[in-house]
Scaffold this motif. Structure first.
Motif, PDB file in Angstrom:
ATOM      1  N   LEU A  36       0.833  -1.204   0.000  1.00 28.81           N
ATOM      2  CA  LEU A  36       0.000   0.000   0.000  1.00 28.81           C
ATOM      3  C   LEU A  36       0.867   1.253   0.000  1.00 28.81           C
ATOM      4  O   LEU A  36       1.875   1.320   0.712  1.00 28.81           O
ATOM      5  CB  LEU A  36      -0.909   0.012   1.230  1.00 28.81           C
ATOM      6  N   PRO A  37       0.499   2.255  -0.766  1.00 29.00           N
ATOM      7  CA  PRO A  37       1.262   3.509  -0.748  1.00 29.00           C
ATOM      8  C   PRO A  37       1.216   4.165   0.631  1.00 29.00           C
ATOM      9  O   PRO A  37       0.253   3.982   1.387  1.00 29.00           O
ATOM     10  CB  PRO A  37       0.542   4.377  -1.793  1.00 29.00           C
ATOM     11  N   GLN A  38       2.239   4.912   0.952  1.00 23.90           N
ATOM     12  CA  GLN A  38       2.233   5.678   2.195  1.00 23.90           C
ATOM     13  C   GLN A  38       1.001   6.585   2.230  1.00 23.90           C
ATOM     14  O   GLN A  38       0.698   7.285   1.259  1.00 23.90           O
ATOM     15  CB  GLN A  38       3.498   6.537   2.295  1.00 23.90           C
ATOM     16  N   GLY A  39       0.277   6.553   3.348  1.00 24.99           N
ATOM     17  CA  GLY A  39      -0.896   7.403   3.484  1.00 24.99           C
ATOM     18  C   GLY A  39      -2.147   6.874   2.813  1.00 24.99           C
ATOM     19  O   GLY A  39      -3.157   7.583   2.758  1.00 24.99           O
ATOM     20  N   ALA A  40      -2.125   5.641   2.307  1.00 21.57           N
ATOM     21  CA  ALA A  40      -3.315   5.047   1.690  1.00 21.57           C
ATOM     22  C   ALA A  40      -4.428   4.902   2.722  1.00 21.57           C
ATOM     23  O   ALA A  40      -4.206   4.970   3.944  1.00 21.57           O
ATOM     24  CB  ALA A  40      -2.971   3.696   1.070  1.00 21.57           C
ATOM     25  N   ARG A  41      -5.655   4.689   2.219  1.00 22.02           N
ATOM     26  CA  ARG A  41      -6.811   4.465   3.086  1.00 22.02           C
ATOM     27  C   ARG A  41      -7.338   3.060   2.830  1.00 22.02           C
ATOM     28  O   ARG A  41      -7.700   2.724   1.702  1.00 22.02           O
ATOM     29  CB  ARG A  41      -7.914   5.483   2.793  1.00 22.02           C
ATOM     30  N   LEU A  42      -7.390   2.238   3.880  1.00 22.76           N
ATOM     31  CA  LEU A  42      -7.823   0.850   3.780  1.00 22.76           C
ATOM     32  C   LEU A  42      -9.162   0.707   4.486  1.00 22.76           C
ATOM     33  O   LEU A  42      -9.295   1.053   5.664  1.00 22.76           O
ATOM     34  CB  LEU A  42      -6.777  -0.064   4.423  1.00 22.76           C
ATOM     35  N   ILE A  43     -10.164   0.167   3.778  1.00 23.84           N
ATOM     36  CA  ILE A  43     -11.512   0.025   4.332  1.00 23.84           C
ATOM     37  C   ILE A  43     -11.844  -1.456   4.407  1.00 23.84           C
ATOM     38  O   ILE A  43     -11.958  -2.133   3.380  1.00 23.84           O
ATOM     39  CB  ILE A  43     -12.554   0.778   3.476  1.00 23.84           C
ATOM     40  N   LEU A  44     -11.989  -1.971   5.628  1.00 21.36           N
ATOM     41  CA  LEU A  44     -12.235  -3.391   5.865  1.00 21.36           C
ATOM     42  C   LEU A  44     -13.672  -3.587   6.341  1.00 21.36           C
ATOM     43  O   LEU A  44     -14.010  -3.256   7.477  1.00 21.36           O
ATOM     44  CB  LEU A  44     -11.275  -3.939   6.922  1.00 21.36           C
ATOM     45  N   VAL A  45     -14.518  -4.117   5.477  1.00 17.43           N
ATOM     46  CA  VAL A  45     -15.918  -4.320   5.843  1.00 17.43           C
ATOM     47  C   VAL A  45     -16.397  -5.728   5.519  1.00 17.43           C
ATOM     48  O   VAL A  45     -17.583  -6.017   5.647  1.00 17.43           O
ATOM     49  CB  VAL A  45     -16.836  -3.292   5.140  1.00 17.43           C
ATOM     50  N   SER A  46     -15.499  -6.588   5.097  1.00 15.83           N
ATOM     51  CA  SER A  46     -15.916  -7.941   4.743  1.00 15.83           C
ATOM     52  C   SER A  46     -15.371  -8.920   5.771  1.00 15.83           C
ATOM     53  O   SER A  46     -15.568  -8.720   6.966  1.00 15.83           O
ATOM     54  CB  SER A  46     -15.467  -8.284   3.324  1.00 15.83           C
ATOM     55  N   ARG A  47     -14.639  -9.931   5.395  1.00 17.62           N
ATOM     56  CA  ARG A  47     -14.283 -11.008   6.306  1.00 17.62           C
ATOM     57  C   ARG A  47     -12.957 -10.762   7.016  1.00 17.62           C
ATOM     58  O   ARG A  47     -11.929 -10.538   6.379  1.00 17.62           O
ATOM     59  CB  ARG A  47     -14.216 -12.331   5.535  1.00 17.62           C
ATOM     60  N   ALA A  48     -12.986 -10.851   8.331  1.00 21.27           N
ATOM     61  CA  ALA A  48     -11.777 -10.610   9.111  1.00 21.27           C
ATOM     62  C   ALA A  48     -10.682 -11.611   8.789  1.00 21.27           C
ATOM     63  O   ALA A  48      -9.486 -11.285   8.859  1.00 21.27           O
ATOM     64  CB  ALA A  48     -12.112 -10.658  10.604  1.00 21.27           C
ATOM     65  N   ALA A  49     -11.064 -12.839   8.423  1.00 27.05           N
ATOM     66  CA  ALA A  49     -10.058 -13.877   8.163  1.00 27.05           C
ATOM     67  C   ALA A  49      -9.154 -13.535   6.990  1.00 27.05           C
ATOM     68  O   ALA A  49      -8.063 -14.091   6.853  1.00 27.05           O
ATOM     69  CB  ALA A  49     -10.752 -15.212   7.896  1.00 27.05           C
ATOM     70  N   VAL A  50      -9.574 -12.602   6.149  1.00 27.21           N
ATOM     71  CA  VAL A  50      -8.788 -12.225   4.971  1.00 27.21           C
ATOM     72  C   VAL A  50      -7.541 -11.427   5.367  1.00 27.21           C
ATOM     73  O   VAL A  50      -6.581 -11.340   4.596  1.00 27.21           O
ATOM     74  CB  VAL A  50      -9.674 -11.420   3.995  1.00 27.21           C
ATOM     75  N   VAL A  51      -7.528 -10.860   6.568  1.00 25.88           N
ATOM     76  CA  VAL A  51      -6.469  -9.943   6.979  1.00 25.88           C
ATOM     77  C   VAL A  51      -5.687 -10.512   8.165  1.00 25.88           C
ATOM     78  O   VAL A  51      -6.273 -11.091   9.091  1.00 25.88           O
ATOM     79  CB  VAL A  51      -7.063  -8.573   7.372  1.00 25.88           C
TER      80      VAL A  51
END
Length: 343
Positions: A236-251
């Motif tokens: 991910l680029p520095q300062g990117a925005r990550l939005i996690l709304v699906s499955r926790a197991a993916v991360v």
């Protein structure tokens, strides 16, 4: 309350972990009873009544344990309808398909609610809305440009979408006015399907490294567990925005915490490997993270649409027609899911 069997097709209503009155409005439940003999097992805790009526069942609303032996007793079964949103590994899906049972899901009922929430989280990450709300409540706010040092526009930003099912497609439609460049990673889809919607079919590496905003909608399978591990998050680029709304197991949440603590990027998180999130979780202390208690899709309108979808499709099936509102599970894919019930 259980009804007395009649000449109408029998429907076993056992929606746990969902609740009957959450997904069926009084009107929808009345419509269901008009067409079917509904054996209401919403409050039943044992299998005796369920097994008694199983041989006569036209449909099962819910997803109780159904191994091959139990399914073999359901000689009249035409539909198994998951009303929770996740296909659990407690069903012998191969046996169900071999018997000609349609396996249907309600996942699409949540897609608009999750998409709108995801867009809201992205705008919050872009402009620091909730962060500045907290600062004002604490008396530490900064005004005008001083509070916007790390603010960015979503407009014309590069966007990545991981997973292009119901959620990814619904979000993509909402992004149209923002004129984004949208890269999409979904190994279950040909590039042409993605390109026909205006997206750019991309590898995981390209999607992560080229996107200022990344939405994670990937489903949980054995292959996708910790898809976003440390090396992937480092793309991910520095300062990117990550939005996690699906499955926790993916991360990989340990790797995620390490990079958020280091200030590599910002994140909005709605799903967690342990829920409720422990009170002493270090995620609660992060200032570059918007925290959300798994609430993106669980709104009344979404829940009640499930009951309407069930009534519409079962009524069609009772007339000898195909269901059109619920989503048919693919025999090739349904057994791959590694989903857990949402409590």
């Amino acid at each position: 309350m259980m009804t007395t069997p009649s000449t109408k097709p029998v429907v076993l209503l056992r929606p746990a972990p969902q609740k009957r009155d959450r997904i069926f409005t009084p009107a929808a439940l009345s419509a269901l009873n008009d067409v079917f003999t509904v054996i209401d097992l919403d409050d039943a805790s044992n299998d005796e009544v369920f097994d008694k009526y199983l041989p006569d069942a036209f449909a099962i609303i819910g997803q109780p344990d159904l191994d091959a032996e139990r399914l073999s007793r359901a000689n009249r079964l035409k539909a198994l309808i998951n009303v929770e949103g996740n296909f659990f590994p407690n069903v012998d899906y191969a046996a169900a398909f071999a018997q000609g049972v349609r396996v249907l899901g309600c996942g699409s009922a949540y897609s608009q609610a999750v998409a709108e929430y995801s867009l809201g989280l992205a705008i919050d990450l872009a402009r620091g809305i909730s962060h500045q709300d907290g600062a004002m409540r604490a008396g530490s706010e900064k005004y005008v440009s001083e509070s916007n040092t790390d603010a960015v526009l979503l407009h014309r930003a590069s966007v990545g979408i991981l997973g292009y099912g119901n959620l990814g497609r619904s979000l993509h439609r909402l992004l149209q006015p923002f004129h984004n460049t949208v890269r999409i990673y979904d190994p279950w889809l040909p590039a042409a399907v993605i390109e026909d919607t205006g997206g750019i079919a991309s590898s995981l590496e390209e999607t992560l490294s080229s996107s200022q905003f990344v939405y994670v909608f990937a489903t949980a399978t054995a292959d996708s567990t910790h898809l976003l591990d440390g090396p992937a998050l480092d793309l991910l680029p520095q300062g990117a925005r990550l939005i996690l709304v699906s499955r926790a197991a993916v991360v990989d949440y340990d790797a995620l915490l390490e990079r958020l603590t280091a200030g590599r990027f910002l994140a909005a998180i709605d799903v967690w490997p342990v829920e409720p999130v422990p009170e002493d979780s270090p995620f609660r202390t992060l200032e570059n993270t918007v925290l959300s208690p798994h609430r993106a899709g669980g709104i009344t309108q979404a829940f009640e649409s499930i009951g309407d979808m069930v009534v519409d499709d079962l009524t069609l099936m009772a007339r000898g027609l195909a269901p059109v509102r619920l989503q048919a599970a693919a025999p090739e894919l349904v057994g791959r899911y590694r989903n857990k019930p949402v409590t």
